[in-house]
Design an enzyme around this catalytic site. Structure first.
Site, PDB file in Angstrom:
ATOM      1  N   ASP A  13       0.809  -1.221   0.000  1.00  0.00           N
ATOM      2  CA  ASP A  13       0.000   0.000   0.000  1.00  0.00           C
ATOM      3  C   ASP A  13       0.839   1.267   0.000  1.00  0.00           C
ATOM      4  OD1 ASP A  13      -2.243  -1.681   0.141  1.00  0.00           O
ATOM      5  OD2 ASP A  13      -2.033  -1.800   2.306  1.00  0.00           O
ATOM      6  N   GLY A  15       1.539   2.901  -2.689  1.00  0.00           N
ATOM      7  CA  GLY A  15       1.125   3.759  -3.810  1.00  0.00           C
ATOM      8  C   GLY A  15       1.684   3.253  -5.130  1.00  0.00           C
ATOM      9  N   LYS A  16       1.827   1.911  -5.229  1.00  0.00           N
ATOM     10  CA  LYS A  16       2.344   1.313  -6.470  1.00  0.00           C
ATOM     11  C   LYS A  16       1.403   1.587  -7.636  1.00  0.00           C
ATOM     12  CE  LYS A  16       2.352  -2.683  -4.385  1.00  0.00           C
ATOM     13  NZ  LYS A  16       2.150  -2.309  -2.971  1.00  0.00           N
ATOM     14  N   GLY A  17       0.096   1.510  -7.347  1.00  0.00           N
ATOM     15  CA  GLY A  17      -0.914   1.707  -8.404  1.00  0.00           C
ATOM     16  C   GLY A  17      -0.775   3.076  -9.045  1.00  0.00           C
ATOM     17  N   GLY A  40      -4.600  -4.458  -3.575  1.00  0.00           N
ATOM     18  CA  GLY A  40      -5.600  -3.404  -3.736  1.00  0.00           C
ATOM     19  C   GLY A  40      -4.877  -2.143  -4.131  1.00  0.00           C
ATOM     20  N   HIS A  41      -5.064  -1.719  -5.373  1.00  0.00           N
ATOM     21  CA  HIS A  41      -4.402  -0.505  -5.845  1.00  0.00           C
ATOM     22  C   HIS A  41      -5.465   0.539  -6.154  1.00  0.00           C
ATOM     23  CE1 HIS A  41      -0.986  -3.101  -6.198  1.00  0.00           C
ATOM     24  NE2 HIS A  41      -1.491  -3.763  -7.224  1.00  0.00           N
ATOM     25  N   THR A 128      -5.852 -11.990   3.664  1.00  0.00           N
ATOM     26  CA  THR A 128      -7.006 -11.331   3.049  1.00  0.00           C
ATOM     27  C   THR A 128      -8.145 -12.330   2.804  1.00  0.00           C
ATOM     28  OG1 THR A 128      -6.071 -11.719   0.862  1.00  0.00           O
ATOM     29  CG2 THR A 128      -5.560  -9.602   1.909  1.00  0.00           C
ATOM     30  N   GLN A 223       1.745  -6.516  -3.360  1.00  0.00           N
ATOM     31  CA  GLN A 223       2.409  -6.645  -2.049  1.00  0.00           C
ATOM     32  C   GLN A 223       3.759  -5.909  -2.040  1.00  0.00           C
ATOM     33  OE1 GLN A 223       1.041  -9.761  -3.589  1.00  0.00           O
ATOM     34  NE2 GLN A 223      -0.757  -8.785  -2.794  1.00  0.00           N
ATOM     35  N   THR A 238       3.036 -12.704   2.551  1.00  0.00           N
ATOM     36  CA  THR A 238       2.153 -13.338   1.585  1.00  0.00           C
ATOM     37  C   THR A 238       2.911 -14.536   1.023  1.00  0.00           C
ATOM     38  OG1 THR A 238       0.648 -12.955  -0.273  1.00  0.00           O
ATOM     39  CG2 THR A 238       2.849 -11.931  -0.417  1.00  0.00           C
ATOM     40  N   THR A 305      -7.745  -1.275   0.793  1.00  0.00           N
ATOM     41  CA  THR A 305      -8.542  -1.231  -0.440  1.00  0.00           C
ATOM     42  C   THR A 305      -9.267  -2.564  -0.642  1.00  0.00           C
ATOM     43  OG1 THR A 305      -6.672   0.030  -1.308  1.00  0.00           O
ATOM     44  CG2 THR A 305      -8.333  -0.599  -2.897  1.00  0.00           C
ATOM     45  N   LEU A 338       3.996  12.353   0.911  1.00  0.00           N
ATOM     46  CA  LEU A 338       4.712  13.330   1.729  1.00  0.00           C
ATOM     47  C   LEU A 338       3.728  14.350   2.300  1.00  0.00           C
ATOM     48  CD1 LEU A 338       7.557  14.241   2.655  1.00  0.00           C
ATOM     49  CD2 LEU A 338       7.609  15.764   0.667  1.00  0.00           C
ATOM     50  N   ASP A 339       2.658  14.653   1.533  1.00  0.00           N
ATOM     51  CA  ASP A 339       1.651  15.624   1.977  1.00  0.00           C
ATOM     52  C   ASP A 339       0.991  15.233   3.296  1.00  0.00           C
ATOM     53  OD1 ASP A 339       0.765  13.604  -0.025  1.00  0.00           O
ATOM     54  OD2 ASP A 339      -1.239  14.258   0.583  1.00  0.00           O
ATOM     55  N   GLY A 421      -0.001  14.111  -3.290  1.00  0.00           N
ATOM     56  CA  GLY A 421      -1.460  13.984  -3.309  1.00  0.00           C
ATOM     57  C   GLY A 421      -1.834  12.754  -4.105  1.00  0.00           C
TER      58      GLY A 421
HETATM   59  P1  GDP Z   1      -0.690   0.126  -3.594  1.00  0.00           P
HETATM   60  O1  GDP Z   1      -1.308  -1.104  -3.054  1.00  0.00           O
HETATM   61  O2  GDP Z   1       0.768   0.202  -3.366  1.00  0.00           O
HETATM   62  O3  GDP Z   1      -1.051   0.379  -5.046  1.00  0.00           O
HETATM   63  O4  GDP Z   1      -1.297   1.342  -2.760  1.00  0.00           O
HETATM   64  P2  GDP Z   1      -2.845   1.580  -2.374  1.00  0.00           P
HETATM   65  O5  GDP Z   1      -3.564   2.069  -3.584  1.00  0.00           O
HETATM   66  O6  GDP Z   1      -3.401   0.410  -1.655  1.00  0.00           O
HETATM   67  O7  GDP Z   1      -2.701   2.717  -1.276  1.00  0.00           O
HETATM   68  C1  GDP Z   1      -2.135   3.949  -1.569  1.00  0.00           C
HETATM   69  C2  GDP Z   1      -3.194   5.059  -1.368  1.00  0.00           C
HETATM   70  O8  GDP Z   1      -2.533   6.295  -1.301  1.00  0.00           O
HETATM   71  C3  GDP Z   1      -4.210   5.177  -2.478  1.00  0.00           C
HETATM   72  O9  GDP Z   1      -5.445   5.531  -1.917  1.00  0.00           O
HETATM   73  C4  GDP Z   1      -3.668   6.296  -3.357  1.00  0.00           C
HETATM   74  O10 GDP Z   1      -4.688   7.006  -4.042  1.00  0.00           O
HETATM   75  C5  GDP Z   1      -3.024   7.171  -2.312  1.00  0.00           C
HETATM   76  N1  GDP Z   1      -1.842   7.926  -2.751  1.00  0.00           N
HETATM   77  C6  GDP Z   1      -0.829   7.525  -3.580  1.00  0.00           C
HETATM   78  N2  GDP Z   1       0.142   8.457  -3.638  1.00  0.00           N
HETATM   79  C7  GDP Z   1      -0.269   9.475  -2.817  1.00  0.00           C
HETATM   80  C8  GDP Z   1       0.327  10.721  -2.405  1.00  0.00           C
HETATM   81  O11 GDP Z   1       1.432  11.080  -2.800  1.00  0.00           O
HETATM   82  N3  GDP Z   1      -0.384  11.480  -1.499  1.00  0.00           N
HETATM   83  C9  GDP Z   1      -1.602  11.089  -1.012  1.00  0.00           C
HETATM   84  N4  GDP Z   1      -2.228  11.886  -0.131  1.00  0.00           N
HETATM   85  N5  GDP Z   1      -2.176   9.924  -1.372  1.00  0.00           N
HETATM   86  C10 GDP Z   1      -1.519   9.134  -2.249  1.00  0.00           C
HETATM   87  P1  IMO Z   2      -0.940  -4.322  -2.136  1.00  0.00           P
HETATM   88  O1  IMO Z   2      -0.577  -4.888  -3.489  1.00  0.00           O
HETATM   89  C1  IMO Z   2      -0.960  -4.827   2.213  1.00  0.00           C
HETATM   90  C2  IMO Z   2      -1.010  -8.950   3.711  1.00  0.00           C
HETATM   91  C3  IMO Z   2      -2.241  -9.427   4.429  1.00  0.00           C
HETATM   92  C4  IMO Z   2      -1.619 -10.429   5.405  1.00  0.00           C
HETATM   93  C5  IMO Z   2      -0.512 -11.061   4.569  1.00  0.00           C
HETATM   94  C6  IMO Z   2      -0.880 -12.391   3.940  1.00  0.00           C
HETATM   95  O2  IMO Z   2      -2.210  -3.551  -2.127  1.00  0.00           O
HETATM   96  O3  IMO Z   2       0.220  -3.599  -1.525  1.00  0.00           O
HETATM   97  P2  IMO Z   2      -2.470 -13.062   1.917  1.00  0.00           P
HETATM   98  O4  IMO Z   2      -3.949 -12.887   1.726  1.00  0.00           O
HETATM   99  O5  IMO Z   2      -1.660 -12.423   0.850  1.00  0.00           O
HETATM  100  O6  IMO Z   2      -2.082 -14.486   2.155  1.00  0.00           O
HETATM  101  O7  IMO Z   2      -2.146 -12.298   3.309  1.00  0.00           O
HETATM  102  O8  IMO Z   2      -0.209 -10.121   3.547  1.00  0.00           O
HETATM  103  N1  IMO Z   2      -1.260  -8.399   2.366  1.00  0.00           N
HETATM  104  C7  IMO Z   2      -1.195  -7.100   2.057  1.00  0.00           C
HETATM  105  N2  IMO Z   2      -0.996  -6.016   2.841  1.00  0.00           N
HETATM  106  N3  IMO Z   2      -1.110  -4.669   0.873  1.00  0.00           N
HETATM  107  C8  IMO Z   2      -1.279  -5.742   0.062  1.00  0.00           C
HETATM  108  O9  IMO Z   2      -1.273  -5.652  -1.263  1.00  0.00           O
HETATM  109  C9  IMO Z   2      -1.382  -7.023   0.655  1.00  0.00           C
HETATM  110  N4  IMO Z   2      -1.565  -8.274   0.169  1.00  0.00           N
HETATM  111  C10 IMO Z   2      -1.472  -9.102   1.226  1.00  0.00           C
HETATM  112  O10 IMO Z   2      -2.880  -8.361   5.117  1.00  0.00           O
HETATM  113  O11 IMO Z   2      -1.012  -9.757   6.477  1.00  0.00           O
HETATM  114 MG    MG Z   3      -2.821  -1.687  -1.765  1.00  0.00          MG
END
Ligand code: GDP
Ligand code: IMO
Ligand code: MG
Length: 434
Positions: A13, A15-17, A40-41, A128, A223, A238, A305, A338-339, A421
């Site tokens: 999480d 912010g890879k997406g 979840g991206h 998950t 992940q 995972t 997400t 950073l914000d 942001g």
């Molecule tokens: P991922 O799993 O790595 O793709 O990340 P997630 O999407 O699960 O979580 C990142 C969250 O941070 C999302 O809701 C993005 O919209 C948000 N996000 C990403 N970059 C930024 C940033 O620079 N600032 C803020 N405020 N939000 C961000």
């Molecule tokens: P993204 O791609 C954050 C965590 C789960 C649990 C562990 C194992 O959005 O960064 P699993 O269902 O994969 O066997 O669960 O890994 N986990 C994540 N945490 N972001 C994810 O994906 C995750 N995918 C799995 O919460 O601790």
């Molecule tokens: Mg995510």
């Protein structure tokens, strides 16, 4: 050439997406090489917000070919649900390609995930519940079902029979659940065959031929480094390879063809599920007397997400960032969110750990030591100006600049992009990524 990998530098999480989406218009292929719909991206484009789980984020970029690689695991119901949801919003998904060698999540894998977690009780991983671990376990045990098996009913039936032989014993005798029939599983899987057929190919060949033509391939991790089955905080990980090595095995692109490995690092740290987390701010009087964890969660909207669970929050940890730089061979970092740190008097950076009186500058080799690690912090002065409109490094307040530079120095990798942001444009580029 070039092939570029995007890797999570923490526990997911980061912010890879958004980072993938940002590069989308300059890349020809985006590949999901590991994991499944546990990811979840969230991608924000103008006023539209998309939550992707199984599909690579490149699906949102017109003309970019999204690929589900051999290293991913596919829940076919989720795949078509996600495709239908995007098509209903006007996103063209027709270019999607799926590896014939990717493994399929069967219904019994989802059941196994849930019952195993319940059975583990206090020792649970906090998965998950999407069947990810059991599906990868079947792959390693050589009783998995692959996408290509769906095109031969005889083979599929044989393989499901083989898988269920032991599983039904476990489900009924240990977990006290009903047995699963071969017919119900085969019927469910076959119901997707015709829709799947045109998408399936040898994606390794497809991607290497694209590189031969000088097209750009982006490998997008699900992940992150600390959730990687080899390099993460095992067993709280995972079940797939989320690091840059996994980008190669999970896509069929050899290591010699990877040009750049970009790590995504959040300006603070979050974690979902169980497991050690040295810089966690958990609201307790000892570790978080001022309730900073809750503040970060609120300001950063840190709720999963995929499962909606509140994410555990803490300060940035550069021991982990250094580790991620080393394990993945990172060439660039994207520092996101950073914000979210705006408005704090002081922003602590974890520079090392204290483990029972001994300083550790690198990740302790022993799991117990990592569980006992107490962060050693360096305090940086905070900033109060709104930075969400900054588009160049010079526009950032001096204290924010100093924070970025110190994280960069301690991480051992240049910070090329800074997120200020959630939107596509809320980004500061110091060095181009493609
Ligand atoms: P991922 O799993 O790595 O793709 O990340 P997630 O999407 O699960 O979580 C990142 C969250 O941070 C999302 O809701 C993005 O919209 C948000 N996000 C990403 N970059 C930024 C940033 O620079 N600032 C803020 N405020 N939000 C961000
Ligand atoms: P993204 O791609 C954050 C965590 C789960 C649990 C562990 C194992 O959005 O960064 P699993 O269902 O994969 O066997 O669960 O890994 N986990 C994540 N945490 N972001 C994810 O994906 C995750 N995918 C799995 O919460 O601790
Ligand atoms: Mg995510």
């Amino acid at each position: 050439m070039p092939a570029i990998a995007i890797i999570g530098a923490q526990w997911g999480d980061e912010g890879k997406g958004k980072a993938t989406d940002l590069l989308g218009s300059r890349v020809d292929y985006v590949v999901k090489f590991n994991g499944g719909n546990n990811a979840g991206h969230t991608v924000v484009i103008g006023d539209e917000k998309y939550a992707l789980h199984l599909l690579p984020s490149g699906i949102l970029t017109p003309g970019c070919t999204p690929v589900i690689g051999n290293g991913a695991v596919v829940d076919l119901g989720v795949l078509f649900h996600e495709i239908d949801g995007l098509e209903a919003r006007g996103v063209d998904t027709s270019l999607l390609r799926v590896s014939a060698n990717a493994h399929v999540i069967a219904d019994y894998n989802r059941s196994m995930d849930k019952v195993t977690e319940r059975f583990l009780g206090k020792r649970k991983i906090g998965t998950t519940g999407r069947g990810i671990g059991p599906t990868y376990a079947d792959k390693m045990n050589r009783i998995g079902i692959r996408v290509q098996d769906l095109f031969d009913e005889g083979i599929l039936t044989q393989k499901v029979e083989g898988a269920l032989e032991l599983k039904n014993q476990v489900l009924t005798k240990i977990y006290n659940r009903r047995a699963v029939t071969v017919e119900e599983i085969v019927e469910d899987l076959l119901s997707y065959t015709e829709r799947l057929r045109p998408m399936v190919c040898d994606t390794g060949l497809l991607l290497n031929e694209a590189l031969d033509r000088d097209e750009t391939v982006l490998l997008e991790a699900g992940q992150a480094t600390l959730l990687d089955v080899d390099h993460g905080t095992y067993p709280f990980v995972t079940s797939s390879s989320a690091t840059s090595g996994g980008a190669c095995t999970g896509s069929g692109i050899p290591p010699t063809r990877l040009d750049r490995v970009i790590g995504i690092l959040k300006a603070y740290t979050t974690r979902v599920g169980e497991g050690p987390f040295p810089t966690e701010l958990d609201g307790s009087p000892e570790r978080d007397p001022r309730g900073m964890g809750e503040l970060l969660r609120k300001q950063g909207a840190e709720f999963g997400t995929t499962t909606g669970r509140p994410r555990r929050c803490g300060w940035v940890d550069t021991v982990i960032a250094r580790y991620a730089t080393r394990v993945n061979g990172l060439t660039d970092l994207v520092l996101t969110k950073l914000d979210v740190l705006t408005g704090l008097e002081q922003v602590p950076i974890c520079v090392a750990y204290d483990v029972d009186g001994t300083r550790h500058d690198e990740m302790p080799v022993n799991q117990t030591d990592f569980h006992h690690a107490v962060p050693v912090y360096e305090e940086m002065p905070g900033w109060f100006e709104d930075i969400s409109h900054c588009r160049s490094f010079d526009e950032l307040p001096a204290n924010a600049q100093a924070y970025v530079e110190r994280v960069e120095e301690l991480s051992g990798c240049r910070i090329s992009v800074i997120g200020v942001g959630p939107g596509r444009d809320a980004t500061i580029v110091r060095h181009d990524l493609v």
